[in-house]
Write a protein that holds these residues in place. Structure first.
Motif, PDB file in Angstrom:
ATOM      1  N   ALA A  93      41.910  42.421  49.414  1.00 18.49           N
ATOM      2  CA  ALA A  93      42.133  43.641  49.042  1.00 18.49           C
ATOM      3  C   ALA A  93      40.767  44.066  47.638  1.00 18.49           C
ATOM      4  N   LYS A  94      40.349  45.200  47.555  1.00 18.40           N
ATOM      5  CA  LYS A  94      39.296  45.622  46.872  1.00 18.40           C
ATOM      6  C   LYS A  94      40.216  46.843  45.494  1.00 18.40           C
ATOM      7  N   VAL A  95      40.212  47.415  44.597  1.00 19.14           N
ATOM      8  CA  VAL A  95      40.805  47.908  43.744  1.00 19.14           C
ATOM      9  C   VAL A  95      40.228  48.095  42.623  1.00 19.14           C
ATOM     10  N   MET A  96      39.971  49.526  42.725  1.00 21.82           N
ATOM     11  CA  MET A  96      38.622  50.177  41.051  1.00 21.82           C
ATOM     12  C   MET A  96      39.716  50.281  39.834  1.00 21.82           C
ATOM     13  N   ILE A  97      39.517  50.052  38.690  1.00 21.64           N
ATOM     14  CA  ILE A  97      40.152  50.697  37.631  1.00 21.64           C
ATOM     15  C   ILE A  97      39.169  50.910  35.997  1.00 21.64           C
ATOM     16  N   PRO A  98      40.057  52.449  35.788  1.00 17.91           N
ATOM     17  CA  PRO A  98      38.712  52.347  34.635  1.00 17.91           C
ATOM     18  C   PRO A  98      38.689  51.826  33.740  1.00 17.91           C
ATOM     19  N   SER A  99      37.099  51.021  33.228  1.00 20.74           N
ATOM     20  CA  SER A  99      36.506  50.096  32.279  1.00 20.74           C
ATOM     21  C   SER A  99      36.745  50.542  31.002  1.00 20.74           C
ATOM     22  N   ASP A 100      36.805  52.273  30.846  1.00 16.80           N
ATOM     23  CA  ASP A 100      37.136  52.380  29.433  1.00 16.80           C
ATOM     24  C   ASP A 100      39.057  52.787  29.526  1.00 16.80           C
ATOM     25  N   GLY A 101      39.778  52.799  30.359  1.00 18.69           N
ATOM     26  CA  GLY A 101      40.692  52.444  30.099  1.00 18.69           C
ATOM     27  C   GLY A 101      41.862  51.781  29.176  1.00 18.69           C
ATOM     28  N   TYR A 103      42.997  48.806  27.263  1.00 21.54           N
ATOM     29  CA  TYR A 103      43.005  47.522  28.209  1.00 21.54           C
ATOM     30  C   TYR A 103      43.246  46.580  28.859  1.00 21.54           C
ATOM     31  N   VAL A 104      45.046  46.714  28.416  1.00 19.59           N
ATOM     32  CA  VAL A 104      45.958  45.952  28.635  1.00 19.59           C
ATOM     33  C   VAL A 104      45.935  46.317  31.176  1.00 19.59           C
ATOM     34  N   THR A 105      46.094  47.073  30.873  1.00 22.01           N
ATOM     35  CA  THR A 105      45.397  47.303  32.830  1.00 22.01           C
ATOM     36  C   THR A 105      44.756  46.239  33.037  1.00 22.01           C
ATOM     37  N   GLY A 109      43.985  43.299  35.789  1.00 20.82           N
ATOM     38  CA  GLY A 109      42.738  42.817  36.782  1.00 20.82           C
ATOM     39  C   GLY A 109      42.157  41.849  36.565  1.00 20.82           C
ATOM     40  N   ARG A 110      42.027  41.380  35.285  1.00 22.48           N
ATOM     41  CA  ARG A 110      41.423  39.786  35.024  1.00 22.48           C
ATOM     42  C   ARG A 110      42.525  38.639  35.120  1.00 22.48           C
ATOM     43  N   ASP A 111      43.351  38.512  34.950  1.00 20.06           N
ATOM     44  CA  ASP A 111      44.467  37.569  34.929  1.00 20.06           C
ATOM     45  C   ASP A 111      45.512  37.753  36.049  1.00 20.06           C
ATOM     46  N   LEU A 112      45.613  38.397  36.215  1.00 12.65           N
ATOM     47  CA  LEU A 112      46.740  38.313  37.691  1.00 12.65           C
ATOM     48  C   LEU A 112      46.015  38.862  38.746  1.00 12.65           C
ATOM     49  N   LEU A 113      45.301  39.817  38.904  1.00 11.01           N
ATOM     50  CA  LEU A 113      45.242  40.163  40.241  1.00 11.01           C
ATOM     51  C   LEU A 113      44.203  39.778  40.888  1.00 11.01           C
ATOM     52  N   GLN A 114      42.831  39.448  40.454  1.00 12.01           N
ATOM     53  CA  GLN A 114      41.350  38.402  40.516  1.00 12.01           C
ATOM     54  C   GLN A 114      41.861  36.607  40.796  1.00 12.01           C
ATOM     55  N   VAL A 115      43.200  36.106  40.101  1.00 12.09           N
ATOM     56  CA  VAL A 115      43.716  35.140  40.293  1.00 12.09           C
ATOM     57  C   VAL A 115      44.652  34.942  41.312  1.00 12.09           C
ATOM     58  N   TYR A 116      45.027  35.983  42.277  1.00 15.76           N
ATOM     59  CA  TYR A 116      45.900  36.151  43.189  1.00 15.76           C
ATOM     60  C   TYR A 116      44.571  36.841  44.384  1.00 15.76           C
ATOM     61  N   GLY A 117      43.425  36.503  43.881  1.00 17.58           N
ATOM     62  CA  GLY A 117      42.990  36.867  45.154  1.00 17.58           C
ATOM     63  C   GLY A 117      42.731  38.810  45.870  1.00 17.58           C
ATOM     64  N   VAL A 118      42.600  39.410  44.357  1.00 16.04           N
ATOM     65  CA  VAL A 118      41.973  41.010  44.809  1.00 16.04           C
ATOM     66  C   VAL A 118      40.988  41.118  43.562  1.00 16.04           C
ATOM     67  N   GLU A 119      40.416  41.558  44.592  1.00 18.54           N
ATOM     68  CA  GLU A 119      38.493  41.961  43.993  1.00 18.54           C
ATOM     69  C   GLU A 119      38.760  42.972  42.879  1.00 18.54           C
ATOM     70  N   VAL A 120      38.597  42.894  41.748  1.00 18.03           N
ATOM     71  CA  VAL A 120      38.916  43.967  40.298  1.00 18.03           C
ATOM     72  C   VAL A 120      37.513  44.706  40.186  1.00 18.03           C
ATOM     73  N   VAL A 121      37.218  46.030  40.434  1.00 21.39           N
ATOM     74  CA  VAL A 121      35.913  46.656  39.974  1.00 21.39           C
ATOM     75  C   VAL A 121      36.039  47.859  39.147  1.00 21.39           C
TER      76      VAL A 121
END
Length: 368
Positions: A93-101, A103-105, A109-121
């Motif tokens: 899957a692919k998720v868009m998150i705010p780059s200026d929101g 920081y733990v979100t 995205g980097r340490d959990l979602l991407q590790v499990y195969g989600v594309e984080v933009v």
């Protein structure tokens, strides 16, 4: 506040009344039970502490009144954010998150979602309005953004997300459901850190997910049960107590913030001030529409790191703390956490101190 909001607040304060028997406490007891009397498996309201318990029920009933939606509570705002995202995404899957929101979100995205195969933009909040949502399963927004206080049109983004086949999740921590109602504007889920203004006293970690889709909320509730990401009864009790005074506290905090923001904007040492309640602010257009007022958060810059740290150290009525929304006015220099802000940028959370006493302390500290 609108008449509808006033009605919600009144219902919140008396939500337990109809179920009380003669002599029962008006305030919900703190239930610390993990096991419940089960001579038979069917028909019990509670059966094991990881699946539910009476003190959670009380605070979830309050939050459900405020959100006009089903609510599932969690032990922190990040636990709520994690639950919402995990329940809406899967590998590929692919998720868009705010780059200026928050920081733990982004770390999630980097340490959990991407590790499990989600594309984080990651996309800046202000650019989301112009981005193509095709191919995304989730659009995750935070408005106003933390700490920059940029806003997006929730209803507009919800329409575009749904047209693209995506869900919209809104982090409403900075405003609470009393000042902004993303579900009414089309969001599929709301997440919030009730650690902030709802609890209000800087003594309880808590969070919640709210939504009106029964199947989606069932997944969120089951995630809580399976993951064990459950709130404690003492924290639930503290948040229940805090919610009873939320409207009163917010009224004072937001009114004071509006005055302080105007005075800071005119101060010779202050630059780059952000407060949505000011007519000249880039986010002001949302006030009176999707936002009830400008909120209680103010962002501003001093000349640099040294000046910002010195100001914070000098002001006796500002707690140097990394959270916000409490009764104590609090502030910090956000660049120390890696936010993409100027070295002298300060996020100020206005508390409930008497306005003129608070402003005098701020003004004196600015003078050096």
């Amino acid at each position: 506040m609108t008449a509808d909001t006033d009605a919600r607040i009144a219902r919140l304060l008396h939500h337990r009344k109809a179920g009380l028997s003669l002599g029962e406490p008006v305030v919900p007891p703190i239930s610390v039970a993990t096991t419940f009397h089960l001579p038979q498996a069917q028909g019990a309201a509670h059966y094991y502490g990881r699946s539910g318990q009476p003190t959670w029920d009380a605070v979830e009933a309050q939050l459900a009144i405020l959100e006009a939606a089903e609510v599932v509570t969690f032990p922190s705002g990040m636990a709520a954010i994690t639950a919402a995202l995990v329940c809406c995404l899967k590998a590929g899957a692919k998720v868009m998150i705010p780059s200026d929101g928050y920081y733990v979100t982004r770390l999630l995205g980097r340490d959990l979602l991407q590790v499990y195969g989600v594309e984080v933009v990651q996309v800046p909040t202000l650019e989301m309005a112009d981005r193509d949502f095709a191919g995304f399963q989730v659009i995750y927004i935070e408005t106003p953004s933390n700490p920059g206080l940029d806003v997006v049109d929730i209803a507009g983004l919800a329409r575009r997300a749904h047209a693209a086949g995506a869900l919209l999740i809104a982090d409403n921590t900075t405003m609470t459901p009393l000042l902004q109602r993303p579900l009414d504007l089309g969001a599929d889920l709301v997440v919030a850190a009730d650690t902030k203004a709802p609890a209000g006293h800087s003594d309880a970690l808590f969070g919640h997910v709210a939504g009106r889709d029964v199947n989606l909320m069932a997944r969120v509730r089951e995630w809580r049960r399976q993951s064990g990401s459950v709130p404690g009864p003492f924290e639930a009790y503290l948040v229940h107590r805090g919610l009873e005074t939320l409207e009163v506290r917010l009224s004072r905090m937001c009114a004071s913030a509006a005055v302080i923001a105007e005075r800071l904007a005119a101060h010779p040492k202050v630059r780059g001030l952000r407060y949505p309640g000011l007519p000249g602010d880039a986010s002001h257009g949302a006030v009176g529409g999707q936002m009830a007022n400008g909120g209680f958060l103010i962002g501003f810059e001093l000349a640099g790191e040294a000046e910002a740290e010195a100001f914070l150290a000098r002001c006796p009525l500002i707690e140097q703390a990394t959270s916000f929304g409490g009764v104590h006015t609090a502030a910090e220099r956000r660049a120390r956490w890696g936010d993409a802000v100027a070295e002298g940028f300060i996020r100020l959370s206005v508390g409930v101190e008497p306005l003129e006493v608070l402003w005098s302390a701020i003004d004196t500290a600015l003078a050096g």
